[in-house]
Each structure stands twice: as structure tokens, then as C-alpha cells.
Write a protein that holds these residues in place. Structure first.
Motif, PDB file in Angstrom:
ATOM      1  N   LYS A 152      -8.796 -71.603 109.989  1.00  0.00           N
ATOM      2  CA  LYS A 152     -10.042 -70.910 109.660  1.00  0.00           C
ATOM      3  C   LYS A 152     -10.090 -69.596 110.443  1.00  0.00           C
ATOM      4  CE  LYS A 152     -11.704 -74.136 106.992  1.00  0.00           C
ATOM      5  NZ  LYS A 152     -12.825 -74.994 107.417  1.00  0.00           N
ATOM      6  N   ASN A 154     -12.582 -67.967 111.602  1.00  0.00           N
ATOM      7  CA  ASN A 154     -13.482 -67.962 112.766  1.00  0.00           C
ATOM      8  C   ASN A 154     -12.986 -68.820 113.919  1.00  0.00           C
ATOM      9  OD1 ASN A 154     -14.074 -70.501 111.801  1.00  0.00           O
ATOM     10  ND2 ASN A 154     -16.188 -70.002 111.184  1.00  0.00           N
ATOM     11  N   SER A 155     -11.862 -69.531 113.724  1.00  0.00           N
ATOM     12  CA  SER A 155     -11.248 -70.211 114.861  1.00  0.00           C
ATOM     13  C   SER A 155     -10.449 -69.226 115.705  1.00  0.00           C
ATOM     14  CB  SER A 155     -10.325 -71.337 114.376  1.00  0.00           C
ATOM     15  OG  SER A 155      -9.152 -70.825 113.762  1.00  0.00           O
ATOM     16  N   ASP A 163     -17.571 -69.739 107.397  1.00  0.00           N
ATOM     17  CA  ASP A 163     -16.866 -70.925 107.901  1.00  0.00           C
ATOM     18  C   ASP A 163     -15.698 -71.386 107.034  1.00  0.00           C
ATOM     19  OD1 ASP A 163     -18.618 -71.031 110.020  1.00  0.00           O
ATOM     20  OD2 ASP A 163     -20.016 -72.407 109.019  1.00  0.00           O
ATOM     21  N   GLU A 164     -15.763 -71.144 105.744  1.00  0.00           N
ATOM     22  CA  GLU A 164     -14.766 -71.724 104.842  1.00  0.00           C
ATOM     23  C   GLU A 164     -13.505 -70.876 104.658  1.00  0.00           C
ATOM     24  OE1 GLU A 164     -16.303 -73.394 101.132  1.00  0.00           O
ATOM     25  OE2 GLU A 164     -18.323 -73.013 101.906  1.00  0.00           O
TER      26      GLU A 164
END
Length: 412
Positions: A152, A154-155, A163-164
Motif C-alpha cells: 500500500k 501509505n505504508s 488506503d486502497e
């Protein structure tokens, strides 16, 4: 007839016959020698191609027959002269097979006011062809196990508000992100007297949480924001500025000595300029310092080094290469698709043609890769023209492709 005359006449016949035999044997030997030489060149014994066109990531490839090269040169010359008559291209054009340059030509000015000419070593803005190189840097990081396709975003970039969305969705343009060129043009969102940077794009996304154009991975939607964010991913994972990371991961290892990422503050006075079709200068604007999606300057010869490296396991493992050169968007029937940083045409016959075009201001570029035939074609111009994008029509010269090539475009 006297015995003397008989012997003399007989001797002359033998001498004449001997001369014919000698001439015949010499001709036969020369023909055999030429045929053997051609056979040797065309033999299946693959040799390591170490021409100047290639990078240190060499591959085993078959040398081209001189007759093959000359026949292609004639057709390519005719195509070039038809599309860019009277030295009108203002850029560079190169066609190669097996890493061997068959045809190349450079002409025009990188700076009309200073009279600076374009030659084989002149870096020009390759616009969205930059995406191919950005995607390759991401794949090399995956190869080194620093990153995964399914990570992801945002990681890696914690402030990224969606988020997806994954790294793969950025690479294959299935994220649904809005185009930064549109929201940064809104004076309520961005002051256009200030240069926009990649971090600004991320900050604006985090601040405004703009609505996505569509649900992530639902369909294909080409968007420059994807690659501006990928440049930030490269920076975060490597701990280096994108410009330096690209130099260390791509340009330097491949010997791309005339390739660099544009830096507005440093390069605006020295880089090749961008012109409209009538040679009027394109003015810079607030979007000219964003990289990843554009802003790489290069040459056809340097891009050939890159192209040949994509065939080498030493540069990128074959599993990742196969992931890059396959389509991800089949929601609608048709021949067009997109891989990981590369466009493609796929026909029902099984033939595939890979390419990427670019446009920014007056700069247009095209990179065509006939993977099955080990052919690469490049056209780059800094004076606006759509003819740059026509080079894909040359594919039938090198293989069986369902493309119509006008008879008057090439030599018969």
C-alpha cells in the motif's frame, strides 16, 4: 596443315581454355568466400554484442548481415525524408536491431537564439517516456526486496490519504488519482507564481483529500500524479533525492552519460529549450519542476542502452520483466493496454508491440520496442510535431505485425 601450325593452333586452344577455367575457378572461389562470410555473420553462433550502443549489461545477439542493414536503411531513409523533409525534425531519430544501430539522424537546434545544434550527444526532454525509466527504478527496488508490487502506498508515504491504492496501481494507472496538473491550476489551491514540487503534490492530496476519479483498480485511467508519487516512493525507500537515485540505479550503471533529471534551478539556463511548431519558445510554468512523470532529458543512443538492458537478467530478473510487459486493463475489448510503465498493442494474432509516447510543452517523444524481434526505435523532438508518434508504423519492416504501412512511406 604443317605439324608446326597444328601444334601452335592446339597450344593456343589449350591456353584459351585454361584461361577460362582459371577465371571460372577464381570467380567461384570469390563467390564461395563471400557466401561463407555471409553465412558466418548469419550463423546461429551468438556473439556478445559490445558495440558502443550497448551498456555493460550486454546480451548474446546475432550480428546483422550487411545486406539486411542496407535494405532497412533504404526504407528508413525514405520514411524519414517523407515525414521530416528539408531537415525539419529538430531532434533525433534512431532505429536499432540486436543493439546494432541501423539508422540514425540528428538535426536542428537545441537553442535557436544561441544557434546550438542538436547532435547524438544532445539531451532532449523525453516527457512521458520518463515514466518507463521511473517504473524500472521501482522494479529494481522490488528486485532488491526493498519494495513489493502489492505494498500500500501509505505504508511507505504515511500522509498519502487513499488506503486502497498500491504500488502496482500507480505503475499501471489503475489508481483513480486526480491529475495534479488540474488541481494545481486552481488558484484557490495553489499559487501558480510558485514552482510546484512532488512533495507539494502529496501535501495537497493529504490536505484536500480530493475525490478519486474511480474506485482503485476498477479500470485504467492514465494520470501523471501516479508517477509523481512513485518518484516520492523512490526517494523514501532509497533515502536519496529522485535525481540522485535515478543516476545511481539507472543512468550510471547503463552508461547513459547524456541523461539526467531536470532541475529547474540548476538547468533552466543550460538545457535544451522547447519550441512551438513555428519555432516560438514555450515559456516555463509552475509545473516544470515535477519529476517522475516527466523531466528526464536523454538521447536516442542512451535510451538504446536502456532498452538492451531490459533483455538482461543481470539488470532485472525475468519474472519482473514479464510482469512489466503484460496488460492489466481488460475491461474493454481492444488492442490497447498498459503494463508497468509501458503501453502496448496486443492483437488477436498474438503479436505485441510495446511503446510509450511523451509530450510536454513543445517536446514530443516516442519509444517503440518490438520485443520479439529485438528492435528499438526512438524519436525525440523539441519543436512540436505529431510526426514523432508515427514511428510505430515501421514495425512491419521487422516482423509480422497487423499494421498498414503506406507503400510510399518506405522503399519497395
Amino acid at each position: 596443315m604443317s605439324l608446326f601450325l597444328y601444334l601452335l593452333f592446339n597450344h593456343r586452344i589449350k591456353m584459351t581454355f585454361s584461361k577460362y577455367i582459371y577465371s571460372f575457378l577464381v570467380s567461384a572461389l570469390l563467390l564461395t568466400s563471400c557466401q561463407e562470410k555471409e553465412k558466418q555473420i548469419a550463423s546461429n553462433d551468438l556473439t556478445e554484442n559490445t558495440t558502443d550502443a550497448l551498456s555493460p549489461y550486454t546480451i548474446k545477439s546475432k550480428k546483422l548481415l550487411p545486406s539486411y542493414v542496407s535494405s532497412k536503411q533504404e526504407s528508413l531513409e525514405k520514411f524519414y525524408e517523407k515525414n521530416w523533409p528539408n531537415n525539419s525534425m529538430n531532434g533525433g531519430f534512431l532505429v536499432a536491431k540486436n543493439g546494432q544501430v541501423i539508422f540514425e539522424k540528428y538535426e536542428g537546434k537545441s537553442n535557436f537564439s544561441k544557434g546550438e545544434s542538436i547532435d547524438a550527444d544532445t539531451p532532449l526532454h523525453i516527457a512521458s517516456v520518463s515514466k518507463v525509466l521511473t517504473a524500472t527504478a521501482i522494479l529494481r527496488l522490488i528486485d532488491r526486496e526493498k519494495l513489493n508490487l502489492e505494498d500500500k502506498v501509505n505504508s511507505i508515504l504515511p500522509t498519502f490519504p487513499y488506503d486502497e491504492i498500491t504500488i502496482k496501481m500507480l505503475l499501471n494507472h489503475r489508481s483513480g488519482l486526480p491529475n495534479y496538473a488540474y488541481f494545481a491550476d486552481d488558484t484557490k489551491i495553489w499559487n501558480r507564481s510558485k514552482m510546484l514540487h512532488n512533495q507539494d503534490i502529496l501535501d495537497l492530496l493529504a490536505q484536500h483529500k480530493f475525490g478519486l476519479y474511480f474506485k482503485p483498480d476498477r479500470k485504467f485511467g492514465y494520470c501523471n500524479t501516479n508517477y509523481a508519487i512513485l518518484a516520492l516512493v523512490i526517494e523514501k525507500v532509497t533515502g536519496k533525492n529522485y535525481r540522485n537515485a535515478m543516476q545511481e540505479m539507472i543512468f550510471e550503471p547503463l552508461g547513459m552519460k547524456n541523461t539526467y533529471v531536470y532541475d529547474y534551478a540548476k538547468d533552466k539556463e543550460t538545457s535544451s529549450l522547447s519550441y512551438k511548431g513555428n519555432k516560438v519558445l514555450y515559456e516555463m510554468n509552475h509545473l516544470d519542476d515535477v519529476y517522475g512523470d516527466k523531466n528526464i532529458y536523454s538521447t536516442p543512443r542512451d535510451l538504446l542502452k536502456f532498452d538492451m538492458a531490459t533483455y538482461s537478467d543481470k539488470f532485472l530478473n525475468s519474472v519482473l520483466v514479464s510482469e512489466a510487459f503484460k496488460g492489466y486493463s481488460y475491461e474493454h475489448r481492444g488492442t490497447k493496454n498498459y503494463g508497468l510503465g509501458i503501453r502496448m498493442l496486443e492483437w488477436e494474432t498474438g503479436e505485441q508491440l510495446f511503446y510509450h509516447n511523451g509530450w510536454w510543452h513543445g517536446n514530443t517523444s516516442s519509444y517503440v520496442k518490438l520485443k520479439k524481434d529485438t528492435v528499438a526505435m526512438f524519436a525525440i523532438s523539441n519543436k512540436y510535431t505529431l510526426k514523432t508518434y508515427k514511428i510505430w508504423k515501421l514495425a512491419p519492416l521487422f516482423g509480422t505485425y497487423p499494421i498498414k504501412l503506406d507503400k510510399d512511406d518506405v522503399a519497395n
